[in-house]
Design a protein around this motif. Sequence first.
Motif, PDB file in Angstrom:
ATOM      1  N   GLN A 189       0.928  -1.207  -0.043  1.00  0.00           N
ATOM      2  CA  GLN A 189       0.008  -0.020  -0.031  1.00  0.00           C
ATOM      3  C   GLN A 189       0.758   1.353   0.066  1.00  0.00           C
ATOM      4  OE1 GLN A 189      -2.642  -0.237   3.265  1.00  0.00           O
ATOM      5  NE2 GLN A 189      -3.954  -2.132   2.518  1.00  0.00           N
ATOM      6  N   LEU A 190       2.049   1.210   0.746  1.00  0.00           N
ATOM      7  CA  LEU A 190       2.785   2.572   0.835  1.00  0.00           C
ATOM      8  C   LEU A 190       3.545   2.629  -0.329  1.00  0.00           C
ATOM      9  CD1 LEU A 190       4.098   1.925   4.603  1.00  0.00           C
ATOM     10  CD2 LEU A 190       2.406   3.685   3.824  1.00  0.00           C
ATOM     11  N   ILE A 191       4.101   1.681  -1.213  1.00  0.00           N
ATOM     12  CA  ILE A 191       4.639   2.085  -2.465  1.00  0.00           C
ATOM     13  C   ILE A 191       3.783   2.693  -3.692  1.00  0.00           C
ATOM     14  CG2 ILE A 191       6.699   0.557  -1.797  1.00  0.00           C
ATOM     15  CD1 ILE A 191       5.615  -1.160  -4.044  1.00  0.00           C
ATOM     16  N   ALA A 192       2.395   2.533  -3.143  1.00  0.00           N
ATOM     17  CA  ALA A 192       1.771   3.033  -4.393  1.00  0.00           C
ATOM     18  C   ALA A 192       1.551   4.768  -4.300  1.00  0.00           C
ATOM     19  CB  ALA A 192       0.446   2.372  -4.085  1.00  0.00           C
ATOM     20  N   SER A 193       2.024   5.452  -3.412  1.00  0.00           N
ATOM     21  CA  SER A 193       1.686   6.626  -3.178  1.00  0.00           C
ATOM     22  C   SER A 193       2.973   7.703  -3.085  1.00  0.00           C
ATOM     23  CB  SER A 193       0.781   7.107  -2.504  1.00  0.00           C
ATOM     24  OG  SER A 193       1.160   7.150  -0.989  1.00  0.00           O
ATOM     25  N   ARG A 194       2.999   8.757  -3.350  1.00  0.00           N
ATOM     26  CA  ARG A 194       4.429   9.523  -2.934  1.00  0.00           C
ATOM     27  C   ARG A 194       4.455   9.592  -1.485  1.00  0.00           C
ATOM     28  NH1 ARG A 194       6.295  13.224  -6.983  1.00  0.00           N
ATOM     29  NH2 ARG A 194       6.465  14.979  -5.310  1.00  0.00           N
ATOM     30  N   THR A 245      20.537  -1.420   3.922  1.00  0.00           N
ATOM     31  CA  THR A 245      19.207  -1.751   3.338  1.00  0.00           C
ATOM     32  C   THR A 245      18.662  -0.127   2.855  1.00  0.00           C
ATOM     33  OG1 THR A 245      18.809  -3.564   4.746  1.00  0.00           O
ATOM     34  CG2 THR A 245      16.818  -2.438   4.124  1.00  0.00           C
ATOM     35  N   TYR A 246      18.911   0.741   3.522  1.00  0.00           N
ATOM     36  CA  TYR A 246      18.333   1.985   3.025  1.00  0.00           C
ATOM     37  C   TYR A 246      18.948   2.553   1.895  1.00  0.00           C
ATOM     38  CZ  TYR A 246      16.449   6.723   3.577  1.00  0.00           C
ATOM     39  OH  TYR A 246      15.743   8.117   3.430  1.00  0.00           O
ATOM     40  N   THR A 247      20.103   2.357   1.747  1.00  0.00           N
ATOM     41  CA  THR A 247      20.921   2.671   0.562  1.00  0.00           C
ATOM     42  C   THR A 247      20.316   1.996  -0.668  1.00  0.00           C
ATOM     43  OG1 THR A 247      22.909   3.120   1.726  1.00  0.00           O
ATOM     44  CG2 THR A 247      23.109   2.692  -0.782  1.00  0.00           C
ATOM     45  N   ARG A 248      20.042   0.612  -0.717  1.00  0.00           N
ATOM     46  CA  ARG A 248      19.533   0.027  -1.647  1.00  0.00           C
ATOM     47  C   ARG A 248      17.805   0.678  -1.936  1.00  0.00           C
ATOM     48  NH1 ARG A 248      21.642  -4.085   0.994  1.00  0.00           N
ATOM     49  NH2 ARG A 248      19.674  -4.881   1.807  1.00  0.00           N
ATOM     50  N   PHE A 249      17.191   0.803  -0.838  1.00  0.00           N
ATOM     51  CA  PHE A 249      15.934   1.279  -0.997  1.00  0.00           C
ATOM     52  C   PHE A 249      16.067   2.711  -1.828  1.00  0.00           C
ATOM     53  CE2 PHE A 249      12.335   3.762   0.559  1.00  0.00           C
ATOM     54  CZ  PHE A 249      11.086   2.941   0.366  1.00  0.00           C
ATOM     55  N   CYS A 250      16.653   3.456  -1.270  1.00  0.00           N
ATOM     56  CA  CYS A 250      16.997   4.762  -1.984  1.00  0.00           C
ATOM     57  C   CYS A 250      17.191   4.600  -3.370  1.00  0.00           C
ATOM     58  CB  CYS A 250      17.733   5.772  -1.169  1.00  0.00           C
ATOM     59  SG  CYS A 250      17.429   6.287   0.360  1.00  0.00           S
ATOM     60  N   ARG A 251      17.951   3.819  -3.806  1.00  0.00           N
ATOM     61  CA  ARG A 251      18.287   3.900  -5.280  1.00  0.00           C
ATOM     62  C   ARG A 251      17.205   3.317  -6.041  1.00  0.00           C
ATOM     63  NH1 ARG A 251      23.135   0.058  -4.038  1.00  0.00           N
ATOM     64  NH2 ARG A 251      24.657   1.706  -3.448  1.00  0.00           N
ATOM     65  N   LYS A 252      16.298   2.663  -5.457  1.00  0.00           N
ATOM     66  CA  LYS A 252      15.298   2.260  -6.218  1.00  0.00           C
ATOM     67  C   LYS A 252      14.006   3.163  -6.061  1.00  0.00           C
ATOM     68  CE  LYS A 252      12.484  -1.714  -7.131  1.00  0.00           C
ATOM     69  NZ  LYS A 252      12.127  -3.339  -6.835  1.00  0.00           N
ATOM     70  N   TYR A 253      13.749   3.820  -4.672  1.00  0.00           N
ATOM     71  CA  TYR A 253      12.846   4.806  -4.669  1.00  0.00           C
ATOM     72  C   TYR A 253      13.421   6.092  -3.940  1.00  0.00           C
ATOM     73  CZ  TYR A 253       9.694   0.659  -4.939  1.00  0.00           C
ATOM     74  OH  TYR A 253       9.082  -0.433  -5.392  1.00  0.00           O
ATOM     75  N   PRO A 254      13.987   6.976  -4.736  1.00  0.00           N
ATOM     76  CA  PRO A 254      14.577   8.172  -4.286  1.00  0.00           C
ATOM     77  C   PRO A 254      13.306   8.962  -3.477  1.00  0.00           C
ATOM     78  CG  PRO A 254      14.835   7.888  -6.615  1.00  0.00           C
ATOM     79  CD  PRO A 254      13.966   6.854  -6.107  1.00  0.00           C
ATOM     80  N   MET A 255      13.757   9.762  -2.605  1.00  0.00           N
ATOM     81  CA  MET A 255      13.128  10.581  -1.692  1.00  0.00           C
ATOM     82  C   MET A 255      12.111  11.342  -2.503  1.00  0.00           C
ATOM     83  SD  MET A 255      12.095  11.638   1.413  1.00  0.00           S
ATOM     84  CE  MET A 255      13.403  11.377   2.446  1.00  0.00           C
ATOM     85  N   ARG A 260       9.781  14.439  -3.925  1.00  0.00           N
ATOM     86  CA  ARG A 260      10.232  15.765  -3.766  1.00  0.00           C
ATOM     87  C   ARG A 260       8.813  16.574  -3.803  1.00  0.00           C
ATOM     88  NH1 ARG A 260      15.592  17.557  -5.185  1.00  0.00           N
ATOM     89  NH2 ARG A 260      16.699  15.525  -5.818  1.00  0.00           N
ATOM     90  N   GLY A 261       8.637  17.796  -3.266  1.00  0.00           N
ATOM     91  CA  GLY A 261       7.576  18.271  -3.350  1.00  0.00           C
ATOM     92  C   GLY A 261       6.585  18.087  -2.169  1.00  0.00           C
ATOM     93  N   LEU A 262       6.914  17.209  -1.359  1.00  0.00           N
ATOM     94  CA  LEU A 262       5.912  16.897  -0.270  1.00  0.00           C
ATOM     95  C   LEU A 262       6.265  17.383   0.983  1.00  0.00           C
ATOM     96  CD1 LEU A 262       5.368  13.063  -0.884  1.00  0.00           C
ATOM     97  CD2 LEU A 262       3.679  14.754  -1.257  1.00  0.00           C
ATOM     98  N   LEU A 263       7.526  18.125   1.025  1.00  0.00           N
ATOM     99  CA  LEU A 263       7.958  18.517   2.299  1.00  0.00           C
ATOM    100  C   LEU A 263       7.471  19.712   2.499  1.00  0.00           C
ATOM    101  CD1 LEU A 263      11.589  17.113   2.176  1.00  0.00           C
ATOM    102  CD2 LEU A 263       9.561  16.182   3.314  1.00  0.00           C
TER     103      LEU A 263
END
Length: 90
Positions: free
Chosen positions: A38-43, A75-85, A87-90
């Motif tokens: 569910q979480l990967i489905a939205s920004r 683990t977080y490094t691998r996650f960030c490569r696939k799903y960058p932070m 933008r525009g939500l902060l």
Amino acid sequence: MLSLTDCLDFIDLDRDTIDIIAAHQHLSTVLATELGNQLIASRHGLLVLHDMHRDLLERAAHRGDLPREQELRATYTRFCRKYPMPRGLL
């Protein structure tokens, strides 16, 4: 009936990230898999996942648990490569 392996095959998250969700939210692996899906489905959901990773990293660092911190960082490094932070939500 679907097994955990079947569930993991249907989503785009690795087992390490599912374990992060389970640990952070105190859920079973099956429930963490559904939540991750569910979480990967939205920004906003991606932002939540980034926060979960960083929160567990911070906890490990605060405890001085270097092996766990290194594991979480990888683990977080691998996650960030696939799903960058997002933008525009902060």
